[in-house]
Structures are given as structure tokens and as C-alpha cells.
Design an enzyme around this catalytic site. Structure first.
Site, mmCIF file in Angstrom:
data_model
loop_
_atom_site.group_PDB
_atom_site.id
_atom_site.type_symbol
_atom_site.label_atom_id
_atom_site.label_comp_id
_atom_site.label_asym_id
_atom_site.label_seq_id
_atom_site.Cartn_x
_atom_site.Cartn_y
_atom_site.Cartn_z
ATOM 1 N N THR A 26 0.758 -1.168 -0.137
ATOM 2 C CA THR A 26 -0.094 0.246 -0.171
ATOM 3 C C THR A 26 0.975 1.169 -0.026
ATOM 4 O OG1 THR A 26 -0.209 0.037 2.444
ATOM 5 C CG2 THR A 26 -1.979 -1.243 1.259
ATOM 6 N N HIS A 27 0.547 2.217 -0.708
ATOM 7 C CA HIS A 27 1.339 3.469 -0.775
ATOM 8 C C HIS A 27 2.713 3.006 -1.725
ATOM 9 C CE1 HIS A 27 -1.224 5.789 1.823
ATOM 10 N NE2 HIS A 27 -1.423 4.753 2.289
ATOM 11 N N SER A 158 15.593 -3.565 -29.130
ATOM 12 C CA SER A 158 16.443 -3.150 -30.316
ATOM 13 C C SER A 158 18.012 -3.554 -30.172
ATOM 14 C CB SER A 158 16.140 -1.817 -30.792
ATOM 15 O OG SER A 158 16.339 -0.871 -29.834
ATOM 16 N N LYS A 163 15.314 -8.974 -23.080
ATOM 17 C CA LYS A 163 14.606 -8.052 -22.460
ATOM 18 C C LYS A 163 13.052 -8.357 -22.855
ATOM 19 C CE LYS A 163 14.462 -3.149 -21.041
ATOM 20 N NZ LYS A 163 12.968 -2.690 -21.708
ATOM 21 N N ASN A 165 9.567 -6.858 -22.690
ATOM 22 C CA ASN A 165 8.693 -5.768 -22.253
ATOM 23 C C ASN A 165 7.330 -5.892 -22.557
ATOM 24 O OD1 ASN A 165 10.639 -3.842 -22.435
ATOM 25 N ND2 ASN A 165 10.895 -3.824 -24.817
#
Length: 291
Positions: A26-27, A158, A163, A165
């Protein structure tokens, strides 16, 4: 229909992940633990409510302004014209449309479309909340939260091999932004009606249809290319729970708030876990009750 399929996928993931504990937040700060099943059950409930809102939006659009002619009086309309045409439309569309109860309201205002757009905007907000959470939970994987694994639709970027995404989540977020923008345009169109005719109807219809089509496509994409392939990093999630200070909160009813706060403080200062400090200070019985 697309919302229904997405709800099924989220509910299935909730059931699959029910036994895996994770750290709540939370927060954007560490909070008490819950299960992935709890978290995904919340997402499934959001989409279930979205289906209900979409159905109510459809119901709001069942009244048709046919038969009012120029200003709502029905001048020069053949007797029975509206009823016969609306019956044909209902048959061809497979939906029960009805003639507007008040043609002056139906032609001078487009309140039903504004109401429907508001429901679609709420659906967009739900999708945006869910996809933002998925992006956060899958962030990293080593420099972020790393609790979820997204399906590798586009492994590698690229210049960065390997990775993954969150492209589906990002596309759904952009759809949500467009739908929220469409709702603003529809709202302006709805309040633009003057006297006996709202001339913004082409704009309202165009943006309403676009929002419906975009949301349906986004739900199908999120369902088929993301949610159904999600996996959890269970060991990593459990390790984060163990490293957090949340155990101190769970111990508070057993040892008191002040003692639990002191445990958390000592754990933070020493770099140890709350469990290690609690065992050292003789709270083994309290820990056993939590187990």
C-alpha cells in the site's frame, strides 16, 4: 463477450495462484502478505463488474428516436412506421429495441449515449488499473519487483537481448487513454444539444462505437496474449515476504504493538529478518501460532 473471456482467464489464474503467498503493498510500500489468488481474484471481480456495467450501458441504448421526425411531434410519419421499423431492426440485430417513450427527450438530448460512454470509461479505468499492476509486478525482473513472468511475446529489444517488455499491457493502457478521451468528447457532445435537436449525434455515435470496438479488442488481446500465459515467481515472492517487516504486524496481537515495532526496528538496523530477531528474543511460541 470479450469481457466474459477475460474474466474467465483472470478467475482461472486466481485459482491456480491461490496457494502462493506474496507481499502486499500500500502506498507502494511493503504491507501485510496476501496470496496471488487474492490479488487476481480482485482483478477478476473488477472485470465481472465491468461486464455488468457494459450490460447496463447496452440497456440504456435500447430506446430509439425513430418516428419523431423533425422536432419530436411525429409530423408526417405514417401510422405505425416507428413500430414496424424498430421491429425489423430488433429482428435483424437480435436485440429488443423499443420506441422512445418521449421523442422530445430522445431527439433533443443524447443522455443515454453519455451514460453508456461513462460505463465504458469505467471499464477502461479497470483495465488500466489491472495492466498497470501487471507491469509493476513483472518489473525487473532483477531490478524491480519480479514477482510475475509475462509471456515473452517480443523477447529482446533493439539493443538489449533477452529483455521482455510488457507490450500487451502498454497497448491496453493506450486503449484506455483513448476511451477516456472519447468519453470527454461524447460528454461535450451530450451537453451540446440545443432545443429540439442534438446535432452532435455523428460525433457521439462515432466515438461510442470506437470505444466499444477498442475495448473489445483490448480485452481479447489481454486475455489471449498475456493473462493466460502469466506465471508467478513463487520462491522469489515468498522470499520477499520473509525479508519484509510484515511479520511484525502479524505478531502484534500476540506480543503487543510496542514489542512488534521494536522487532521491526531491530531487524531493519541489523539487516536480519523479523523472524530471526523474534526467535532471538524468545518469541518462538508466538511464531509457532502464526505458522
Amino acid at each position: 463477450p470479450a469481457l466474459g473471456m477475460l474474466h474467465e482467464a483472470l478467475a482461472e489464474r486466481a485459482e491456480t495462484f491461490r496457494g502462493v503467498t506474496k507481499l502486499g503493498r500500500t502506498h507502494l510500500q511493503d504491507a501485510t502478505p496476501l496470496s496471488f489468488g487474492d490479488e487476481f481474484g480482485g482483478y477478476a471481480a473488477q472485470i465481472a463488474l465491468s461486464r455488468e456495467r457494459a450490460q447496463r450501458a447496452a440497456d440504456a441504448l435500447r430506446e430509439l428516436a425513430l418516428g419523431g421526425t423533425a422536432v419530436g411531434t411525429g409530423l408526417n410519419a405514417p401510422e405505425g412506421f416507428a413500430a414496424r421499423v424498430i421491429a425489423t431492426i430488433s429482428q435483424r440485430c437480435g436485440q429488443p429495441y423499443v420506441e422512445a417513450a418521449n421523442h422530445f427527450q430522445a431527439q433533443g438530448a443524447c443522455d443515454a449515449a453519455v451514460e453508456a460512454s461513462g460505463a465504458l470509461k469505467t471499464v477502461a479505468c479497470s483495465l488500466l488499473k489491472i495492466t498497470n499492476d501487471l507491469r509493476l509486478l513483472a518489473s525487473g525482473p532483477r531490478g524491480g519487483l519480479g514477482e510475475l513472468q509475462l509471456p515473452p511475446l517480443q523477447p529482446g529489444s533493439s539493443i538489449m537481448p533477452g529483455k521482455v517488455n510488457p507490450v500487451v499491457c502498454e497497448s491496453v493502457a493506450m486503449v484506455a487513454a483513448q476511451v477516456i478521451g472519447n468519453d470527454a468528447a461524447i460528454t461535450v457532445g451530450g451537453l451540446g444539444g440545443q432545443l429540439e435537436l442534438n446535432t452532435y449525434l455523428p460525433l457521439i455515435a462515432d466515438k461510442l462505437l470506437e470505444s466499444i470496438e477498442l475495448l473489445a479488442a483490448a480485452c481479447r488481446l489481454l486475455d489471449e496474449r498475456c493473462v493466460r500465459g502469466l506465471e508467478v515467481n513463487a520462491e522469489h515472492a515468498r522470499a520477499q515476504v520473509e525479508r519484509s517487516f510484515a511479520l511484525a504486524t502479524a505478531l502484534a496481537p500476540e506480543i503487543g504493538y510496542d514489542a512488534a515495532a521494536e522487532l521491526a526496528k531491530q531487524a531493519a538496523e541489523s539487516g536480519r529478518t523479523v523472524r530471526e530477531v523474534a526467535e532471538e528474543r524468545g518469541y518462538g511460541a508466538a511464531l509457532a501460532k502464526l505458522a
